[in-house]
Design an enzyme around this catalytic site. Structure first.
Site, mmCIF file in Angstrom:
data_model
loop_
_atom_site.group_PDB
_atom_site.id
_atom_site.type_symbol
_atom_site.label_atom_id
_atom_site.label_comp_id
_atom_site.label_asym_id
_atom_site.label_seq_id
_atom_site.Cartn_x
_atom_site.Cartn_y
_atom_site.Cartn_z
ATOM 1 N N ASP A 10 0.865 -1.185 0.000
ATOM 2 C CA ASP A 10 0.000 0.000 0.000
ATOM 3 C C ASP A 10 0.895 1.227 0.000
ATOM 4 O O ASP A 10 2.084 1.140 0.303
ATOM 5 C CB ASP A 10 -0.916 0.010 1.238
ATOM 6 C CG ASP A 10 -1.854 1.219 1.243
ATOM 7 O OD1 ASP A 10 -2.467 1.501 0.191
ATOM 8 O OD2 ASP A 10 -1.973 1.905 2.271
ATOM 9 N N SER A 11 0.287 2.379 -0.296
ATOM 10 C CA SER A 11 1.043 3.624 -0.234
ATOM 11 C C SER A 11 1.379 3.989 1.209
ATOM 12 O O SER A 11 2.183 4.887 1.433
ATOM 13 C CB SER A 11 0.218 4.756 -0.849
ATOM 14 O OG SER A 11 -0.957 4.935 -0.080
ATOM 15 N N CYS A 73 -4.349 -1.638 -2.015
ATOM 16 C CA CYS A 73 -4.400 -0.224 -2.381
ATOM 17 C C CYS A 73 -5.203 -0.111 -3.666
ATOM 18 O O CYS A 73 -4.839 -0.711 -4.687
ATOM 19 C CB CYS A 73 -2.975 0.278 -2.589
ATOM 20 S SG CYS A 73 -2.870 1.972 -3.173
ATOM 21 N N GLU A 152 -2.938 9.115 7.508
ATOM 22 C CA GLU A 152 -1.474 8.963 7.602
ATOM 23 C C GLU A 152 -0.902 9.774 8.768
ATOM 24 O O GLU A 152 0.104 9.400 9.353
ATOM 25 C CB GLU A 152 -0.801 9.390 6.294
ATOM 26 C CG GLU A 152 -0.953 8.384 5.158
ATOM 27 C CD GLU A 152 -0.148 7.091 5.359
ATOM 28 O OE1 GLU A 152 0.973 7.127 5.883
ATOM 29 O OE2 GLU A 152 -0.692 6.022 4.993
ATOM 30 N N CYS A 183 -10.938 3.136 -1.123
ATOM 31 C CA CYS A 183 -9.541 3.416 -0.757
ATOM 32 C C CYS A 183 -9.344 2.713 0.565
ATOM 33 O O CYS A 183 -10.173 2.830 1.472
ATOM 34 C CB CYS A 183 -9.316 4.920 -0.601
ATOM 35 S SG CYS A 183 -7.721 5.318 0.158
ATOM 36 N N HIS A 185 -7.517 3.229 2.989
ATOM 37 C CA HIS A 185 -7.369 4.080 4.176
ATOM 38 C C HIS A 185 -8.735 4.413 4.797
ATOM 39 O O HIS A 185 -8.817 4.722 5.983
ATOM 40 C CB HIS A 185 -6.696 5.409 3.808
ATOM 41 C CG HIS A 185 -5.212 5.338 3.639
ATOM 42 N ND1 HIS A 185 -4.612 4.746 2.552
ATOM 43 C CD2 HIS A 185 -4.194 5.799 4.423
ATOM 44 C CE1 HIS A 185 -3.289 4.857 2.664
ATOM 45 N NE2 HIS A 185 -3.006 5.487 3.800
HETATM 46 N N1 DGL Z 1 -4.770 3.188 0.287
HETATM 47 C C1 DGL Z 1 -4.824 3.741 -0.992
HETATM 48 C C2 DGL Z 1 -5.950 3.321 -1.851
HETATM 49 O O1 DGL Z 1 -6.576 2.337 -1.523
HETATM 50 C C3 DGL Z 1 -4.001 4.852 -1.381
HETATM 51 C C4 DGL Z 1 -4.177 6.159 -1.052
HETATM 52 C C5 DGL Z 1 -3.180 7.174 -1.462
HETATM 53 O O2 DGL Z 1 -2.009 7.001 -1.166
HETATM 54 O O3 DGL Z 1 -3.600 8.175 -2.034
HETATM 55 O O4 DGL Z 1 -6.255 3.918 -2.830
#
Ligand code: DGL
Length: 264
Positions: A10-11, A73, A152, A183, A185
């Site tokens: 993931d990011s 992600c 984050e 997403c 997150h």
């Molecule tokens: N967790 C991410 C996703 O599912 C990434 C979010 C990001 O870094 O912008 O898209």
């Protein structure tokens, strides 16, 4: 049987929402997780850069001898999943298809909302996948670029988070009976999102849905863990501060974890 770990990318910390579900559903499987928090968010970045970063995460996981890679992600899935999947000889799973099909199943009105990063919404991938399965379904996408930085920075339970979510989701209110958290997150913001959209709206956690598909693939390829170890050993890597990662991760996973810093 295959006792090698499953790789998660993931990011940043978002993929932990998928990892938590995997630990709950398949407690014997071991995880190697890489979160690229130093370069998060990915969402506002150009596709070419996201593709390059994603490949770097994939290469890192391959050095850990993983038996499967989970793109935990949506943004990386939207941009690079197809090409990575084609080039690797281990199974590679993304979060978008599981989320899309669960949303279709859950929706009673045929009106589905999708919340995601700028890239995920711009790629239009959820609408394409949903309408490929269910052509009459209406899909309304909404980019929520302020959500990932809240998570984050470990501010996802703050009053600022409430304000930002309320402001952002105003235009989604009343437009869908089922909304995909597109997403990984966003499940950390789930109580606030649910509150703003209303209890009658069904939220789909694309990551949790993905965990079920991981189980199906492990069975299909007969690469389940043999369950001989009492305590699986999970490894977490971050490109930013291990302390910051651990704080969010331990709170979310409800257990102590070991985190190491790496440079890609
Ligand atoms: N967790 C991410 C996703 O599912 C990434 C979010 C990001 O870094 O912008 O898209």
């Amino acid at each position: 049987m295959d006792n090698r770990p499953i790789g998660f990318l993931d990011s940043g910390v978002g993929g932990l929402t998928v990892a938590r579900e995997l630990m709950r559903q398949l407690p014997h499987e071991e995880i190697v997780y890489i979160g690229d928090s130093a370069r998060a968010p990915y969402g506002p970045r150009p596709a070419e850069q996201i593709r390059k970063y994603t490949w770097e995460l994939v290469q890192f996981l391959l050095t850990k001898d993983v038996k499967m890679i989970v793109f935990a992600c949506n943004t990386a899935t939207a941009v690079a999943w197809e090409e990575v999947k084609e080039q690797l000889d281990i199974p590679v799973l993304g979060v978008i298809l599981p989320g899309a099909s669960s949303a279709i199943k859950a929706s009673k009105t045929g009106k589905i909302g999708v919340l995601g990063t700028a890239m995920t919404i711009q790629s239009d991938i959820y609408r394409q996948k949903i309408q490929a399965l269910s052509p009459d379904t209406q899909v309304t996408g909404l980019a929520c670029p302020k959500f990932v930085p809240l998570v984050e920075s470990n501010n996802y339970q703050s009053s600022l988070a409430k304000k930002v979510v309320y402001e952002t989701l105003k235009e989604m209110k009343g437009r869908a009976d089922t909304v995909v958290l597109g997403c990984t997150h966003y499940p950390l913001l789930r109580p606030i999102i649910q509150n703003v959209l209303g209890q009658e709206v069904t939220l789909i956690d694309s990551g949790a849905e993905c965990a079920r598909d991981i189980s199906v693939l492990l069975n299909y390829f007969e690469i389940n863990h043999s369950r001989t170890v009492a305590q699986p050993r999970h490894l977490f890597y971050t490109t930013a501060s291990p302390k910051a990662f651990r704080e969010i991760a331990e709170n979310w996973l409800g257990k102590d974890i070991h985190v190491e810093h790496i440079t890609l």
